[in-house]
Design a protein around this motif. Sequence first.
Motif, PDB file in Angstrom:
ATOM      1  N   THR A 115       0.696  -1.505  -0.465  1.00 15.36           N
ATOM      2  CA  THR A 115       0.043   0.049   0.185  1.00 15.36           C
ATOM      3  C   THR A 115       1.255   1.189   0.154  1.00 15.36           C
ATOM      4  O   THR A 115       2.107   1.000   0.356  1.00 15.36           O
ATOM      5  N   PRO A 116       0.637   2.413  -0.275  1.00 20.61           N
ATOM      6  CA  PRO A 116       0.906   3.642   0.114  1.00 20.61           C
ATOM      7  C   PRO A 116       1.633   4.155   1.141  1.00 20.61           C
ATOM      8  O   PRO A 116       0.747   4.098   1.942  1.00 20.61           O
ATOM      9  N   HIS A 117       2.234   4.324   1.532  1.00 23.44           N
ATOM     10  CA  HIS A 117       2.866   4.815   2.304  1.00 23.44           C
ATOM     11  C   HIS A 117       2.266   6.119   3.250  1.00 23.44           C
ATOM     12  O   HIS A 117       1.828   6.943   2.754  1.00 23.44           O
ATOM     13  N   SER A 118       1.414   6.070   4.435  1.00 27.02           N
ATOM     14  CA  SER A 118       0.847   6.328   4.696  1.00 27.02           C
ATOM     15  C   SER A 118       0.236   6.432   6.601  1.00 27.02           C
ATOM     16  O   SER A 118       0.774   5.343   6.560  1.00 27.02           O
ATOM     17  N   THR A 164       4.128   7.835  17.995  1.00 26.29           N
ATOM     18  CA  THR A 164       5.557   5.859  18.319  1.00 26.29           C
ATOM     19  C   THR A 164       5.004   5.202  16.711  1.00 26.29           C
ATOM     20  O   THR A 164       6.160   5.017  16.537  1.00 26.29           O
ATOM     21  N   SER A 165       3.400   5.029  17.055  1.00 29.46           N
ATOM     22  CA  SER A 165       3.724   4.559  15.664  1.00 29.46           C
ATOM     23  C   SER A 165       4.247   4.746  14.483  1.00 29.46           C
ATOM     24  O   SER A 165       4.547   3.684  13.331  1.00 29.46           O
ATOM     25  N   ASN A 166       3.750   5.683  14.034  1.00 28.68           N
ATOM     26  CA  ASN A 166       4.327   5.789  13.094  1.00 28.68           C
ATOM     27  C   ASN A 166       5.632   6.393  12.731  1.00 28.68           C
ATOM     28  O   ASN A 166       6.156   6.037  12.191  1.00 28.68           O
ATOM     29  N   ALA A 167       6.555   6.512  14.281  1.00 25.65           N
ATOM     30  CA  ALA A 167       7.654   6.324  14.025  1.00 25.65           C
ATOM     31  C   ALA A 167       8.576   5.419  14.053  1.00 25.65           C
ATOM     32  O   ALA A 167       9.609   5.115  13.234  1.00 25.65           O
ATOM     33  N   LEU A 168       8.300   4.264  15.199  1.00 28.54           N
ATOM     34  CA  LEU A 168       8.161   2.728  14.204  1.00 28.54           C
ATOM     35  C   LEU A 168       8.612   2.317  13.313  1.00 28.54           C
ATOM     36  O   LEU A 168       9.982   2.039  12.797  1.00 28.54           O
ATOM     37  N   LYS A 215       0.512   1.887   4.588  1.00 28.91           N
ATOM     38  CA  LYS A 215       0.043   1.968   5.411  1.00 28.91           C
ATOM     39  C   LYS A 215       0.358   2.148   6.789  1.00 28.91           C
ATOM     40  O   LYS A 215      -0.237   0.070   7.609  1.00 28.91           O
ATOM     41  N   VAL A 216       0.223   2.682   7.485  1.00 30.58           N
ATOM     42  CA  VAL A 216       0.281   2.371   9.492  1.00 30.58           C
ATOM     43  C   VAL A 216      -0.974   1.932   9.664  1.00 30.58           C
ATOM     44  O   VAL A 216      -2.085   3.576   9.706  1.00 30.58           O
ATOM     45  N   ILE A 217      -1.317   1.220  10.622  1.00 27.99           N
ATOM     46  CA  ILE A 217      -3.110   1.189  11.332  1.00 27.99           C
ATOM     47  C   ILE A 217      -2.839   0.796  12.903  1.00 27.99           C
ATOM     48  O   ILE A 217      -1.618   0.152  12.765  1.00 27.99           O
ATOM     49  N   ILE A 218      -3.032   1.875  13.624  1.00 27.26           N
ATOM     50  CA  ILE A 218      -3.186   0.657  15.314  1.00 27.26           C
ATOM     51  C   ILE A 218      -4.150   0.821  15.595  1.00 27.26           C
ATOM     52  O   ILE A 218      -5.796   1.006  15.156  1.00 27.26           O
ATOM     53  N   GLY A 219      -4.281   0.458  17.157  1.00 31.07           N
ATOM     54  CA  GLY A 219      -5.543   0.004  17.771  1.00 31.07           C
ATOM     55  C   GLY A 219      -6.817  -0.933  17.607  1.00 31.07           C
ATOM     56  O   GLY A 219      -6.263  -2.350  17.404  1.00 31.07           O
ATOM     57  N   ASP A 220      -7.198  -0.973  17.691  1.00 30.86           N
ATOM     58  CA  ASP A 220      -8.750  -2.341  17.301  1.00 30.86           C
ATOM     59  C   ASP A 220      -8.843  -2.431  16.649  1.00 30.86           C
ATOM     60  O   ASP A 220      -9.419  -3.376  15.802  1.00 30.86           O
ATOM     61  N   ARG A 221      -9.280  -1.951  15.581  1.00 29.32           N
ATOM     62  CA  ARG A 221      -9.056  -2.092  13.683  1.00 29.32           C
ATOM     63  C   ARG A 221      -8.286  -2.432  13.408  1.00 29.32           C
ATOM     64  O   ARG A 221      -8.455  -3.272  12.913  1.00 29.32           O
ATOM     65  N   ALA A 222      -6.523  -2.460  13.576  1.00 28.61           N
ATOM     66  CA  ALA A 222      -5.866  -3.413  13.366  1.00 28.61           C
ATOM     67  C   ALA A 222      -5.472  -4.232  14.137  1.00 28.61           C
ATOM     68  O   ALA A 222      -5.493  -5.342  13.419  1.00 28.61           O
ATOM     69  N   LEU A 223      -6.551  -4.473  15.037  1.00 27.80           N
ATOM     70  CA  LEU A 223      -6.405  -6.084  15.923  1.00 27.80           C
ATOM     71  C   LEU A 223      -7.380  -7.210  15.704  1.00 27.80           C
ATOM     72  O   LEU A 223      -7.370  -8.480  14.623  1.00 27.80           O
ATOM     73  N   LYS A 224      -9.126  -5.973  14.798  1.00 26.81           N
ATOM     74  CA  LYS A 224      -9.388  -7.500  13.858  1.00 26.81           C
ATOM     75  C   LYS A 224      -8.760  -7.451  12.548  1.00 26.81           C
ATOM     76  O   LYS A 224      -9.266  -8.522  11.953  1.00 26.81           O
ATOM     77  N   LEU A 225      -8.150  -6.647  12.289  1.00 27.10           N
ATOM     78  CA  LEU A 225      -7.883  -7.279  10.828  1.00 27.10           C
ATOM     79  C   LEU A 225      -6.618  -7.905  11.242  1.00 27.10           C
ATOM     80  O   LEU A 225      -6.892  -9.014   9.635  1.00 27.10           O
ATOM     81  N   TYR A 226      -5.895  -7.066  11.712  1.00 29.58           N
ATOM     82  CA  TYR A 226      -5.027  -8.820  11.883  1.00 29.58           C
ATOM     83  C   TYR A 226      -5.268 -10.188  11.864  1.00 29.58           C
ATOM     84  O   TYR A 226      -5.012 -10.984  11.202  1.00 29.58           O
ATOM     85  N   LEU A 227      -6.171 -10.465  13.287  1.00 28.82           N
ATOM     86  CA  LEU A 227      -7.136 -11.325  13.248  1.00 28.82           C
ATOM     87  C   LEU A 227      -7.550 -12.173  11.553  1.00 28.82           C
ATOM     88  O   LEU A 227      -7.664 -13.759  11.936  1.00 28.82           O
TER      89      LEU A 227
END
Length: 220
Positions: free
Chosen positions: A87-90, A97-101, A110-122
Amino acid sequence: MIFGKIDYINLLPLHIYLKKYPLPNGFKASMEFKKGVPSKLNRDLFYRRIDGAIISSIESARKKYQNLDIGICAYKKVLSVLVQKNTPHSKDPSSATSNALAKVLKQDGKVIIGDRALKLYLEDDTKYIDLCSLWYEKTGFPFVFARFSCVKKKEIYKIILKKFSKKNIKIPYYILEKYAKRVNLDVKDIKYYLDEIIYYDIKIKEKLALKRFITQAKKI
């Protein structure tokens, strides 16, 4: 006291702990909670709109803050801080912190965090890079995503939060169900995430990891 509250699953144990903490009634009644995503609480603490909160770990390194050894940590994997492949960088506007990491680890996408990220990963972990897992591969360290910081009343917060990271917080099932429904996850997934993936005690390894991360992030 004005306390910043991030309404993500990974801080659900803290909210339960604070709700049950035996503060005097008058003191508890005077406490205010301001909700927001990590980036908002970063700004609120910086401008002293709140007294204390668990904020982005990279933000907590500012000299103006007093920090406690409590935060959001993970070892080897986190499941909820991701870069989506191909995906394009965003950046994720919710997190510093996550963007810096992602930058430190040289991950585009595309950086994704939080509950939405947990759902997508699972749902399908093949589409994402777990940034904590990649950090561990490169450093052998855990990662500290957030840390409790305050601008005043550190001793009071220290007393209140002293037993939090060492306590097994039992979350009522109806609350787990509420969050599961909100995020469209199974209760067992949330329990696994909280019991096996996330922890809150910042010890020697975590401090070394945080120091290393902040040093690298400043060079970018």
